[in-house]
Design a protein around this motif. Structure first.
Motif, PDB file in Angstrom:
ATOM      1  N   LYS A   1      41.845  33.649  49.799  1.00  0.00           N
ATOM      2  CA  LYS A   1      42.086  34.841  48.982  1.00  0.00           C
ATOM      3  C   LYS A   1      43.534  35.317  49.173  1.00  0.00           C
ATOM      4  CE  LYS A   1      39.729  39.029  47.470  1.00  0.00           C
ATOM      5  NZ  LYS A   1      40.886  39.349  46.670  1.00  0.00           N
ATOM      6  N   LYS A   2      43.985  35.192  50.425  1.00  0.00           N
ATOM      7  CA  LYS A   2      45.343  35.661  50.750  1.00  0.00           C
ATOM      8  C   LYS A   2      46.389  34.840  49.981  1.00  0.00           C
ATOM      9  CE  LYS A   2      44.822  37.117  55.528  1.00  0.00           C
ATOM     10  NZ  LYS A   2      44.669  36.149  56.625  1.00  0.00           N
TER      11      LYS A   2
ATOM     12  N   SER B   1      42.109  35.936  42.100  1.00  0.00           N
ATOM     13  CA  SER B   1      40.993  35.284  42.800  1.00  0.00           C
ATOM     14  C   SER B   1      39.928  34.767  41.850  1.00  0.00           C
ATOM     15  CB  SER B   1      40.371  36.276  43.772  1.00  0.00           C
ATOM     16  OG  SER B   1      41.389  37.047  44.338  1.00  0.00           O
TER      17      SER B   1
ATOM     18  N   PHE C   1      35.873  36.928  45.294  1.00  0.00           N
ATOM     19  CA  PHE C   1      36.311  36.069  44.189  1.00  0.00           C
ATOM     20  C   PHE C   1      35.453  36.289  42.953  1.00  0.00           C
ATOM     21  CE2 PHE C   1      39.388  33.302  46.160  1.00  0.00           C
ATOM     22  CZ  PHE C   1      39.077  33.354  47.512  1.00  0.00           C
TER      23      PHE C   1
END
Ligand code: UDX
Ligand code: UDX
Length: 434
Positions: free
Chosen positions: A401-402, A407, A426
């Protein structure tokens, strides 16, 4: 027994190594001198789990030899296997020119008084055996004694060695008792069920089996569309119908469609063969249609979320046509990458084994290549999972995610668990389930 294999590729090489492993003396012939040199030096030209040890062990035990000379191979053997390619023509029919050429090469070196069994190991259309026999008779200078039999292979890439060492069944198709008896002797050490048929039935079994497997896949992909329209979950439906032993759970995994060096070729071939025989197999045309539209439907899901694909950064995990192989021939994942590139997306790809061959055959022109899944996903607006490698289930979703810009995950092989992925923040889209 003394065996000769002509065509030391994926089918011929694995078959030869397994025959040597059970104690036969095998000579593999190939017209690619470089490949013969590599094999003599103990180098394996294809990735197949377990093949390397098998080759080394049997070359060391002097049960496995390699040559470019058909004469050397045929002279020193009782049984000659033909395992050269039978590639598809543009109209789907099978190109048998290699088989015909090898039949003439064998005919030229068959000597009077040497009885030989000639075996069609390659996947060939029904009634090819008769043509091989006619060709050998026509070109032989006289006196050669031989019979032709069919012995199709059912090995799957990524598990070819176990599939050959422990086959569900051996199929031998022949009209000569003497030839069939010799074939049964070859396979005795494998202790597997042997099915003896006439030659035409044996030739038909391979195309009919592969087409049925492809039918199962298109069936579940069609059911997946109904699941999407009705809020059902295709994985649960597949579990439910697959628990019926008459149906079986295997080959009921919904996804972006089947690919590989066999299914597309064999289904197109079976359609052409049935048309030649005057009995068109229209059901298989529908199987192909469903398969092709799987990828288009998946692409339209991506467009729905991203609106415009042009200039969007998209990561694709998976290039090989299925996990545990480096084979990229007719891979749906690669078709997907090229669809995205055609629409002007910026694509970065990652595959644990298939990248080298994809670059070697120049199949992903314009895509960037990453060394790890996270590297491929960094800065991406969407991540696509196109081949269900186990490795992708171990990627840390927090890390993912980072590194991603937005996402979105599109799972073309229903590899991940929707709840876990959504809980990690997500937006997740897959096949046949909400
Ligand atoms: C292929 C098809 O995939 C399979 O469906 C068919 O049953 C057999 O042919 P594969 O082993 O994958 O099987 O082909 P490939 O890996 O291309 O190997 C064929 C080998 O035959 C190559 O090493 C090639 O050099 C050799 N060959 C080809 C010959 O020795 N003589 C020829 O005339 C043509
Ligand atoms: C196939 C046959 O299984 C084998 O018996 C024959 O000898 C050669 O062709 P292979 O092509 O190596 O073997 O791969 P396979 O495991 O059958 O998968 C073929 C394709 O179907 C792959 O693209 C795979 O992704 C797809 N597939 C398979 C699905 O989409 N869903 C499934 O449930 C199973």
């Amino acid at each position: 027994m003394k065996l000769c294999i002509i065509g030391s590729g994926y089918v011929g090489l694995v078959s030869g190594a397994c025959f040597a492993e059970v104690g036969h003396n095998v000579i593999c012939v190939d017209n690619n001198a470089k490949k013969v040199e590599q094999l003599r030096a103990g180098k394996v030209p294809i990735y197949e789990p377990g093949l390397e040890d098998l080759l080394h062990r049997n070359v060391a035990a002097k049960r496995l030899h390699f040559t470019t000379s058909t004469e050397e191979g045929v002279d020193g053997s009782d049984v000659v296997f033909i395992a050269v390619p039978t590639p598809p023509q543009p109209d789907g029919s099978v190109d048998l020119s290699y088989i015909e050429k090898v039949a003439r090469e064998i005919s030229a070196v068959l000597k009077p008084g040497q009885y030989r069994v000639i075996v069609d190991k390659s996947t060939v259309p029904v009634k090819t055996g008769e043509k091989v026999a006619d060709t050998i008779r026509r070109y032989n200078k006289g006196g050669a004694e031989f019979d032709v039999v069919s012995n199709p292979e059912f090995l799957r890439e990524g598990c070819a060695v176990p599939d050959l060492m422990k086959p569900d069944r051996i199929v031998i198709g022949g009209n000569s008792e003497r030839a069939v008896a010799m074939m049964q002797k070859i396979y005795e050490p494998f202790m597997a069920p042997v099915l003896v048929t006439d030659i035409n039935s044996a030739e038909l079994i391979k195309h009919a089996a592969n087409s049925f497997l492809a039918l199962k896949i298109s069936y579940i992909n069609a059911v997946a569309r109904i699941c999407e329209a009705s809020g059902a979950d295709v994985e649960k439906v597949a579990d439910g119908i697959g628990s019926d032993k008459r149906i079986g759970r295997n080959f009921l995994n919904a996804g972006i469609g089947y690919g590989g060096s066999c299914f597309p070729k064999d289904i197109a071939a079976f359609i052409a063969i049935s048309e030649d025989l005057g009995v068109p197999f229209t059901l298989l045309k529908e199987v192909e249609k469903i398969n092709h539209s799987q990828r288009e439907r998946f692409l339209s899901k991506i467009r729905e979320s991203l609106w415009v694909l042009k200039d969007k950064k998209i990561a694709v995990w998976g290039l090989a046509f299925k996990p545990d192989t480096d084979d990229v021939r007719c891979s749906v994942a690669i078709d997907l990458v090229n669809d995205l590139l055609k629409e002007g997306a910026e694509v970065t790809v990652y595959d644990p084994k298939g990248t080298e061959k994809a670059l070697e055959f120049d199949l992903i022109k314009g895509a960037k290549v990453a060394k790890t899944p996270l590297e491929a996903a960094s800065g991406a607006e969407a991540l696509i999972i196109a081949t269900e490698w186990k490795e992708f289930t171990t990627v840390d979703l927090g890390e993912l995610k980072k590194v991603m810009h937005t996402s979105l995950i599109f799972d073309g092989r229903n590899l991940l668990n929707p709840d876990t992925v959504r809980a990690a923040g997500f937006q997740y889209t897959s096949i046949g389930r909400s």
